[in-house]
Design a protein around this motif. Structure first.
Motif, PDB file in Angstrom:
ATOM      1  N   ILE A 188      47.820  43.185  34.044  1.00 38.07           N
ATOM      2  CA  ILE A 188      47.820  44.323  34.970  1.00 38.07           C
ATOM      3  C   ILE A 188      48.986  45.254  34.666  1.00 38.07           C
ATOM      4  O   ILE A 188      48.848  46.480  34.680  1.00 38.07           O
ATOM      5  CB  ILE A 188      47.902  43.827  36.420  1.00 38.07           C
ATOM      6  N   CYS A 192      48.607  49.209  33.864  1.00 41.55           N
ATOM      7  CA  CYS A 192      49.214  50.242  34.697  1.00 41.55           C
ATOM      8  C   CYS A 192      50.234  51.063  33.914  1.00 41.55           C
ATOM      9  O   CYS A 192      50.354  52.272  34.097  1.00 41.55           O
ATOM     10  CB  CYS A 192      49.877  49.601  35.910  1.00 41.55           C
ATOM     11  N   ALA A 253      46.377  48.520  39.827  1.00 42.54           N
ATOM     12  CA  ALA A 253      46.863  47.141  39.739  1.00 42.54           C
ATOM     13  C   ALA A 253      46.348  46.299  40.899  1.00 42.54           C
ATOM     14  O   ALA A 253      45.866  45.181  40.705  1.00 42.54           O
ATOM     15  CB  ALA A 253      48.390  47.132  39.720  1.00 42.54           C
ATOM     16  N   PHE A 256      42.554  45.690  40.505  1.00 42.90           N
ATOM     17  CA  PHE A 256      42.282  44.709  39.451  1.00 42.90           C
ATOM     18  C   PHE A 256      42.619  43.299  39.927  1.00 42.90           C
ATOM     19  O   PHE A 256      41.858  42.348  39.732  1.00 42.90           O
ATOM     20  CB  PHE A 256      43.091  45.070  38.213  1.00 42.90           C
ATOM     21  N   TYR A 257      43.757  43.162  40.555  1.00 52.41           N
ATOM     22  CA  TYR A 257      44.215  41.864  41.060  1.00 52.41           C
ATOM     23  C   TYR A 257      43.296  41.349  42.159  1.00 52.41           C
ATOM     24  O   TYR A 257      42.916  40.174  42.179  1.00 52.41           O
ATOM     25  CB  TYR A 257      45.637  42.019  41.587  1.00 52.41           C
ATOM     26  N   SER A 260      39.667  40.461  40.853  1.00 48.99           N
ATOM     27  CA  SER A 260      39.768  39.258  40.025  1.00 48.99           C
ATOM     28  C   SER A 260      39.911  38.025  40.905  1.00 48.99           C
ATOM     29  O   SER A 260      39.318  36.978  40.631  1.00 48.99           O
ATOM     30  CB  SER A 260      40.963  39.366  39.071  1.00 48.99           C
TER      31      SER A 260
END
Length: 615
Positions: A188, A192, A253, A256-257, A260
């Motif tokens: 990530i 970023c 970020a 995505f985190y 996931s």
């Protein structure tokens, strides 16, 4: 196979590599495969479909008498060398010898002399082969006759077994000593960083270059026209991001985190996580702020990872609303990306440190970060003497009137989070708001901030030297010293967080206990002649209910209602705490109760003979 499937699920490289330690102890397994069994019995189980799931070439080895050794070696090579394996067996195992006899087609032969020596020779040869290839496999051989007890009973009767088993199950640090899925975080960070660099480079290029396109070429060549169109679209998008690259990077970020995490972990029951997200253990795996793990396990990376973590869908929606509605405007209006990054990091680190220094449990910090940014913007909007309206330009997606002033939204989201979302602590939220509204104004010399009514200065390149001049060195040194002091106090364990939260699942609930086990069973009508067999009595005679304690972990959202209802309406009482803290140290049984879609585990303890019980 179970190990391989677990390892593939939890230690997937896409989710950051090894994040879970998997220790294996096999107690007297029967796994030898003679030729007769491979030819006549094993195919009926249709194992090929399962072997494919672990990447094993079943067609090649299905009739090989070394099949179990080859399969075990295959799984070990696919796993981690840090995962320890233990194999417990006796030198004579009547059950295993009988199984080998039948699997060899000699079930009618009453003489087991040959089979016993054959069993030991084959087993010993297999274990020797595996141990030579893999140093993370160890054996414990008990001299004598015996077989598994599903509780390692026979093993614990042997001297040295407890120390040997402890070496198998000893907890290790994983994911780069962080205890969280650090690999994913690194991915990530790179993503970023790329967005920030691309946006800033594009902004510089657009300010220094004037790109002219020949209309006649566009009309004469469709390919050139399309290429120019996409190039223009991408450039326009990057140019917009260049006005708020820190916000854009942070938002990407967190997205995505978050997604996931959802793909990897799924959803817990809404009672366990009212924000509609994973359970406490999965939130811990992705780096939620847990003061106990920070202090005792030195997992200081949680002070950072928690800022990228949303506890569930509802908190993610609130976070997204704040970013899209306010946060990007704050950075764009400030027009100083380094200063904005400094402000965000100050909020992130400070609020997490304060929470870790004073409270126990677990808390995410993405929501607190954007609420802290809101508080900072509110302060600046009241202190700013200019209220000039900027019309829509290349760098903005809509009109904005200076710094946003979302005080109603901030208060509403703060109250909602405190009441409804247990993985968003009131202290971390309040600390972020305080830092944004009171600490940041103290750290920055706002007299040096650009004049809002100078439109030409909006797109002016600001140097790093100018940014440094706007941050007051002495106040920053004071606040930095306070942050460092809090961190130092945590390092020396000045405050000792509750060690019970070393088990991540406990952070999602409140432990309660009751010693009125006899009253509960009697009042429920459970203790009667017809149900005594169901009590699974240990030894002879009945339970001594006066020496028993029942312990449950009630989800935070239901903890207070449960305490009030039970203690006021029922003939027994429950209290916060654990059985072990009150003299009941011998765990005897665990029972799971199901109601509708929810299940609750109850642990039962006996009072230690050396203790008097009570508090």
């Amino acid at each position: 196979m179970v190990y391989d499937l677990l390892n593939k699920h939890y230690n997937n490289i896409v989710l950051g590599g090894r994040s879970v330690q998997i220790s294996v102890l096999a107690d007297s397994p029967v796994y030898l495969t003679p030729e007769y069994f491979l030819q006549n019995g094993y195919p009926s189980w249709e194992p090929g479909q399962y072997m494919k799931r672990v990447g094993f070439n079943f067609d090649k080895h299905q009739y090989d008498t070394e099949y179990p050794t080859i399969l075990w070696d295959h799984v070990l090579r696919r796993g981690s060398n840090s995962d320890q394996w233990g194999f417990v067996t006796h030198t004579y195992d009547e059950e295993a010898i009988m199984q080998l006899k039948y699997m060899s087609g000699n079930g009618d032969n009453d003489d087991d002399g040959d089979e016993s020596s054959q069993w030991w020779n084959l087993l010993n040869a297999s274990l020797t082969t595996i141990q030579k290839k893999h140093r993370n496999v160890d054996t414990f051989i008990e001299d004598g006759d015996g077989h598994c007890s599903f509780g390692l009973y026979y093993g614990f009767q042997e001297d040295g077994f407890e120390e040997w088993a402890e070496s198998i199950f000893r907890e290790q640090n994983v994911s780069g000593d962080s205890g969280v899925r650090a690999g994913l975080l690194y991915m990530i960070a790179l993503l970023c960083g790329g967005i920030v660099v691309a946006g800033v480079i594009r902004a510089k290029k657009s300010q220094s270059d004037s790109v002219k396109v020949d209309d006649s070429n566009l009309l004469s060549d469709d390919n050139v026209e399309m290429k120019s169109y996409w190039k223009s679209a991408i450039s326009s998008a990057l140019l917009r991001l260049a006005s708020f690259p820190i916000t854009a990077s942070y938002f990407v970020a967190v997205n995505f985190y978050f997604f996931s995490m959802l793909i990897s972990s799924g959803f817990a029951h809404p009672i366990d996580n009212p924000s509609l997200g994973p359970n406490a253990s999965e939130l811990s795996a992705f780096g939620i702020n847990n003061p106990t793990l920070i202090v005792y396990e030195r997992q200081f990376i949680r002070l950072l990872t928690s800022n990228f973590l949303c506890s569930g869908v509802l908190t993610y929606l609130i976070f997204t609303f704040c970013v899209v509605k306010y946060t990007w405007k704050i950075e764009a209006h400030l027009n100083n990306h380094a200063l904005f990054a400094f402000a965000m990091v100050t909020i992130m680190i400070g609020s997490n440190l304060i929470y870790a220094a004073f409270l126990d449990g677990a808390s995410c910090a993405s929501l607190s970060t954007v609420l802290g940014a809101n508080a900072f913007s509110i302060y600046r909007s009241f202190k700013s003497s200019e209220t000039v309206e900027f019309q829509e330009t290349e760098w903005s997606m809509e009109q904005t009137n200076g710094f946003p002033r979302p005080w109603k939204t901030t208060i509403t989201f703060f109250v909602l989070a405190c009441i409804l979302f247990p993985f968003n602590s009131w202290l971390i939220l309040l600390s972020a708001i305080f830092i944004g509204s009171a600490v940041l104004p103290f750290l920055v010399d706002w007299r040096n901030v650009r004049s809002e009514n100078d439109k030409e200065q909006i797109v002016q390149e600001e140097t790093l030297e100018t940014t440094k001049q706007r941050i007051r060195s002495m106040p920053c040194a004071i606040v930095g010293s306070i942050y460092f002091l809090i961190l130092l106090l945590m390092l020396v364990k000045a405050r000792k967080p509750n060690e019970v939260y070393k088990a991540p699942f406990v952070t999602g609930c409140q432990l309660m206990y009751t010693s009125d086990v006899g009253i509960i069973l009697s009042s429920s009508g459970y203790v009667n002649e017809n149900n005594r067999e169901r009590l699974r009595l240990l030894g002879n005679g009945d339970w001594d209910y006066d020496s028993m304690c029942a312990q449950i972990c009630v989800p935070h959202v239901a903890a207070r209602p449960v305490l009030g209802f039970v203690n006021n309406r029922l003939p027994f009482s429950v209290e916060s705490g654990t059985c072990e803290e009150n003299g009941y140290s011998d765990f005897i049984i665990e029972k799971t109760f199901n109601a509708a879609t929810y299940s609750l585990d109850v642990d039962v303890y006996l009072q230690d003979d050396d203790d008097d019980g009570g508090e």
